[in-house]
Enzyme design. Structure first.
Site, PDB file in Angstrom:
ATOM      1  N   GLU A   1       7.918  -2.481  -6.526  1.00  0.00           N
ATOM      2  CA  GLU A   1       6.990  -2.817  -5.443  1.00  0.00           C
ATOM      3  C   GLU A   1       6.143  -1.599  -5.033  1.00  0.00           C
ATOM      4  O   GLU A   1       4.974  -1.743  -4.652  1.00  0.00           O
ATOM      5  CB  GLU A   1       7.745  -3.327  -4.213  1.00  0.00           C
ATOM      6  CG  GLU A   1       8.074  -4.813  -4.235  1.00  0.00           C
ATOM      7  CD  GLU A   1       6.920  -5.696  -3.774  1.00  0.00           C
ATOM      8  OE1 GLU A   1       6.013  -5.957  -4.583  1.00  0.00           O
ATOM      9  OE2 GLU A   1       6.901  -6.108  -2.596  1.00  0.00           O
TER      10      GLU A   1
ATOM     11  N   GLY B   1      -0.999 -12.899  -5.491  1.00  0.00           N
ATOM     12  CA  GLY B   1      -1.929 -12.232  -4.576  1.00  0.00           C
ATOM     13  C   GLY B   1      -2.287 -13.072  -3.370  1.00  0.00           C
ATOM     14  O   GLY B   1      -3.387 -12.995  -2.850  1.00  0.00           O
TER      15      GLY B   1
ATOM     16  N   ASP C   1       9.897  -7.695   1.416  1.00  0.00           N
ATOM     17  CA  ASP C   1       9.621  -8.768   0.451  1.00  0.00           C
ATOM     18  C   ASP C   1      10.679  -8.822  -0.642  1.00  0.00           C
ATOM     19  O   ASP C   1      11.231  -9.891  -0.934  1.00  0.00           O
ATOM     20  CB  ASP C   1       8.237  -8.548  -0.189  1.00  0.00           C
ATOM     21  CG  ASP C   1       7.109  -8.839   0.777  1.00  0.00           C
ATOM     22  OD1 ASP C   1       5.953  -8.748   0.360  1.00  0.00           O
ATOM     23  OD2 ASP C   1       7.394  -9.153   1.947  1.00  0.00           O
TER      24      ASP C   1
ATOM     25  N   GLY D   1       0.080 -13.686  -0.550  1.00  0.00           N
ATOM     26  CA  GLY D   1       0.874 -13.462   0.665  1.00  0.00           C
ATOM     27  C   GLY D   1       2.247 -14.093   0.624  1.00  0.00           C
ATOM     28  O   GLY D   1       2.987 -14.054   1.605  1.00  0.00           O
ATOM     29  N   LEU D   2       2.601 -14.690  -0.537  1.00  0.00           N
ATOM     30  CA  LEU D   2       3.918 -15.337  -0.649  1.00  0.00           C
ATOM     31  C   LEU D   2       4.904 -14.471  -1.414  1.00  0.00           C
ATOM     32  O   LEU D   2       5.928 -14.952  -1.885  1.00  0.00           O
ATOM     33  CB  LEU D   2       3.763 -16.718  -1.302  1.00  0.00           C
ATOM     34  CG  LEU D   2       2.922 -17.737  -0.520  1.00  0.00           C
ATOM     35  CD1 LEU D   2       2.924 -19.085  -1.242  1.00  0.00           C
ATOM     36  CD2 LEU D   2       3.395 -17.888   0.936  1.00  0.00           C
ATOM     37  N   GLY D   3       4.577 -13.186  -1.575  1.00  0.00           N
ATOM     38  CA  GLY D   3       5.525 -12.250  -2.165  1.00  0.00           C
ATOM     39  C   GLY D   3       5.706 -12.391  -3.659  1.00  0.00           C
ATOM     40  O   GLY D   3       6.800 -12.164  -4.193  1.00  0.00           O
ATOM     41  N   SER D   4       4.635 -12.757  -4.370  1.00  0.00           N
ATOM     42  CA  SER D   4       4.768 -12.882  -5.834  1.00  0.00           C
ATOM     43  C   SER D   4       5.159 -11.545  -6.443  1.00  0.00           C
ATOM     44  O   SER D   4       5.941 -11.476  -7.388  1.00  0.00           O
ATOM     45  CB  SER D   4       3.473 -13.386  -6.471  1.00  0.00           C
ATOM     46  OG  SER D   4       2.481 -12.357  -6.501  1.00  0.00           O
ATOM     47  N   SER D   5       4.612 -10.445  -5.886  1.00  0.00           N
ATOM     48  CA  SER D   5       4.918  -9.123  -6.470  1.00  0.00           C
ATOM     49  C   SER D   5       6.396  -8.802  -6.339  1.00  0.00           C
ATOM     50  O   SER D   5       7.031  -8.307  -7.277  1.00  0.00           O
ATOM     51  CB  SER D   5       4.097  -8.035  -5.779  1.00  0.00           C
ATOM     52  OG  SER D   5       4.427  -7.954  -4.397  1.00  0.00           O
TER      53      SER D   5
HETATM   54  N1  LIG Z   1       4.115 -13.489 -12.462  1.00  0.00           N
HETATM   55  C1  LIG Z   1       3.452 -12.308 -12.481  1.00  0.00           C
HETATM   56  N2  LIG Z   1       3.022 -11.783 -13.650  1.00  0.00           N
HETATM   57  C2  LIG Z   1       2.349 -10.601 -13.678  1.00  0.00           C
HETATM   58  N3  LIG Z   1       2.041  -9.865 -12.580  1.00  0.00           N
HETATM   59  C3  LIG Z   1       2.457 -10.360 -11.389  1.00  0.00           C
HETATM   60  C4  LIG Z   1       3.170 -11.594 -11.267  1.00  0.00           C
HETATM   61  N4  LIG Z   1       3.410 -11.816  -9.947  1.00  0.00           N
HETATM   62  C5  LIG Z   1       2.887 -10.766  -9.285  1.00  0.00           C
HETATM   63  N5  LIG Z   1       2.307  -9.900 -10.137  1.00  0.00           N
HETATM   64  C6  LIG Z   1       1.641  -8.632  -9.779  1.00  0.00           C
HETATM   65  O1  LIG Z   1       1.640  -8.545  -8.342  1.00  0.00           O
HETATM   66  C7  LIG Z   1       0.288  -8.563  -7.855  1.00  0.00           C
HETATM   67  C8  LIG Z   1       0.211  -9.416  -6.586  1.00  0.00           C
HETATM   68  O2  LIG Z   1       0.958  -8.721  -5.602  1.00  0.00           O
HETATM   69  P1  LIG Z   1       0.415  -8.586  -4.090  1.00  0.00           P
HETATM   70  O3  LIG Z   1      -0.994  -8.065  -4.102  1.00  0.00           O
HETATM   71  O4  LIG Z   1       1.438  -7.825  -3.336  1.00  0.00           O
HETATM   72  O5  LIG Z   1       0.347 -10.100  -3.584  1.00  0.00           O
HETATM   73  P2  LIG Z   1       1.577 -11.077  -3.205  1.00  0.00           P
HETATM   74  O6  LIG Z   1       2.850 -10.287  -3.292  1.00  0.00           O
HETATM   75  O7  LIG Z   1       1.248 -11.534  -1.828  1.00  0.00           O
HETATM   76  O8  LIG Z   1       1.492 -12.195  -4.209  1.00  0.00           O
HETATM   77  C9  LIG Z   1      -0.534  -9.174  -8.989  1.00  0.00           C
HETATM   78  O9  LIG Z   1      -1.872  -8.681  -8.910  1.00  0.00           O
HETATM   79  C10 LIG Z   1       0.172  -8.643 -10.229  1.00  0.00           C
HETATM   80  O10 LIG Z   1      -0.226  -7.305 -10.511  1.00  0.00           O
HETATM   81  C1  LIG Z   2       1.900  -6.473   4.436  1.00  0.00           C
HETATM   82  C2  LIG Z   2       3.397  -6.401   4.119  1.00  0.00           C
HETATM   83  O1  LIG Z   2       4.106  -6.278   5.342  1.00  0.00           O
HETATM   84  C3  LIG Z   2       3.839  -7.670   3.409  1.00  0.00           C
HETATM   85  C4  LIG Z   2       3.022  -7.940   2.131  1.00  0.00           C
HETATM   86  O2  LIG Z   2       3.289  -9.227   1.637  1.00  0.00           O
HETATM   87  P1  LIG Z   2       2.493  -9.787   0.339  1.00  0.00           P
HETATM   88  O3  LIG Z   2       2.590  -8.747  -0.759  1.00  0.00           O
HETATM   89  O4  LIG Z   2       1.045  -9.994   0.755  1.00  0.00           O
HETATM   90  O5  LIG Z   2       3.171 -11.084  -0.012  1.00  0.00           O
HETATM   91  C5  LIG Z   2       3.637  -5.158   3.256  1.00  0.00           C
HETATM   92  C6  LIG Z   2       5.127  -4.776   3.164  1.00  0.00           C
HETATM   93  O6  LIG Z   2       5.895  -5.092   4.095  1.00  0.00           O
HETATM   94  O7  LIG Z   2       5.473  -4.172   2.132  1.00  0.00           O
HETATM   95 MG   LIG Z   3       3.331  -8.369  -2.627  1.00  0.00          MG
END
Ligand SMILES: Nc1ncnc2c1ncn2[C@@H]1O[C@H](COP(=O)(O)OP(=O)(O)O)[C@@H](O)[C@H]1O
Ligand SMILES: C[C@@](O)(CCOP(=O)(O)O)CC(=O)O
Ligand SMILES: [Mg+2]
Length: 387
Positions: free
Chosen positions: A196, A144, A207, A146-150
């Protein structure tokens, strides 16, 4: 017993976040922080011995969830699995999946995991139906932020599930970390994009695409162009540790665009031009120290302009402004990366910047409670391993 591991990188968006959801060009790069998945399919349980379980273990969080195949079937109905054809999760199906997530009693403090677990259930049951198995996940990435963990989570999951299906033919006797071929990466990427959608609501796809393919890409409306930087680009990533939700931030920008359609269209158009210029400059040859500095100054100026437009979109934050102010004192240029609202900020580290100055900047940022990490832009994409 069939078993596989997958690792998919996180990313930084150098320009174009949010605008890319509205059709603008964006530039993103993989970073050497990964989500790691190990997946094991269990052999069929002999009749009369129960029906096994599907386990999901989130190692970093110390959480584990289990569903019996019979419960999954009861909750989702008959399984239709076509691994070679990615399917979106329908509104009806997402409600059924939500019930399977809610019954797991996720701790309130970690309720933000719900969307990730829902994405897991959709991807798993769409590819493997209700087979028993075990998935273990760990991540180098802050979630959560901004580094694309999702995206890296969805890419690594999709790859591990497809690797043990008939949709991907990889020589399992090969040892070590393997890259997939273009077609297989496309299939993984399309499945990851469906995951996603569950986490982001309306993702652009940038991402998961940069997580699957790695290195650096120029991206617009689902089309990617692989780009190579003519010289190493070093960035400082500062994590403000201010939690935020990408889905809500993306929705907020869309709402602002519906309130101010012409003004926001102009903003998105400007971001499109910035990203295309940035891509050209990144690929332009840097011949000597002067041209390296001139090239980096152009990149910095485009980053500054993009940050200003992200403030127009309403996705900056006081913590981000603090990072901007600190780095500006040292004549360095920063911009938020990802969805904003907190999360991570990029600062370009010029080639000729002394390590003493870099250390001073890091010390001042960390004294504000932020966490800093130096990265070289661009890195490996998805890889799988059978040994
Ligand atoms: N390793 C992980 N295990 C479980 N859920 C994850 C994991 N990585 C990401 N997620 C899911 O993705 C969400 C974060 O995604 P997002 O809000 O798009 O932030 P970002 O992509 O910037 O990290 C987390 O709240 C969770 O639901
Ligand atoms: C805000 C956005 O441009 C990137 C989101 O990146 P992150 O999930 O915050 O790492 C959304 C998208 O491109 O899907
Ligand atoms: Mg994300």
């Amino acid at each position: 017993m069939a078993e596989v591991r997958a690792r998919a990188p996180g990313k930084i968006i150098l320009s174009g976040e949010h605008a890319v959801v509205h059709g603008s060009t964006a530039v993103a790069a993989a970073i050497d922080l990964f989500t790691h998945v190990s997946f094991r399919l269990d052999p069929p349980v002999p009749p009369g011995n129960g029906d096994g379980s599907l386990g999901l273990e989130l190692k970093d969080l110390g959480l584990a969830f289990f569903w019996s195949p019979s419960r999954l079937k009861e909750g989702l109905g008959d399984a239709v699995t076509v691994p070679s054809t990615p399917v979106s999760c329908s509104p009806e199906r997402i409600k059924l999946i939500a019930a399977l997530v809610e019954e797991q009693d996720i701790p309130e403090a970690k309720i933000w995991l719900s969307s990730g677990i829902a994405a897991f259930i959709h991807l798993y049951t769409s590819i493997h139906g209700y087979k028993a198995g075990k998935v273990v996940i760990s991540s180098d990435l802050p979630l959560g932020s901004g580094l694309g963990s999702s995206a890296s989570f969805c890419v690594a999951l999709a790859a591990s599930f497809l690797a043990l299906s008939d949709a991907i033919t990889v020589d399992k006797s090969q040892g070590g970390w393997l890259r997939l071929c273009e077609n297989e990466l496309q299939l993984v990427n399309r499945w990851a994009f469906e995951g996603e959608k569950i986490i982001h609501g309306k993702p652009s796809g940038i991402d998961n695409t940069v997580s699957a393919f790695g290195n650096m890409i120029q991206f617009r409306l689902g089309e990617l162009i692989h780009i190579e930087s003519s010289a190493p680009l070093r960035m400082l990533i500062t994590n403000t540790k201010v939690g935020r939700n990408t889905k809500a931030l993306v929705a907020g920008v869309s709402e602002r665009a519906s309130r101010h359609p012409d003004a926001m269209a102009a903003v998105f158009t400007a971001v499109n031009s910035i990203s295309k210029e940035l891509s050209t400059i990144i690929q332009s040859p840097a011949l000597d120290d002067i041209s390296v500095t001139a090239r980096e100054e152009k990149i910095e100026e485009l980053m500054e302009m993009n940050q200003g437009l992200l403030q127009c979109m309403g996705v900056s934050h006081a913590s981000i402004e603090t990072v901007l102010r600190v780095t500006m004192k040292y004549k360095l240029t920063s911009k938020l990366t990802g969805a904003g609202g907190g999360g991570c900020v990029l600062t370009l580290l010029p080639t000729l910047l002394s390590s003493a100055i870099t250390d001073k900047v890091v010390a001042e940022l960390e004294s504000s409670g932020f966490q800093c990490l130096k990265v070289e832009v661009g890195g490996e994409g998805l890889q799988i391993c059978f040994s």
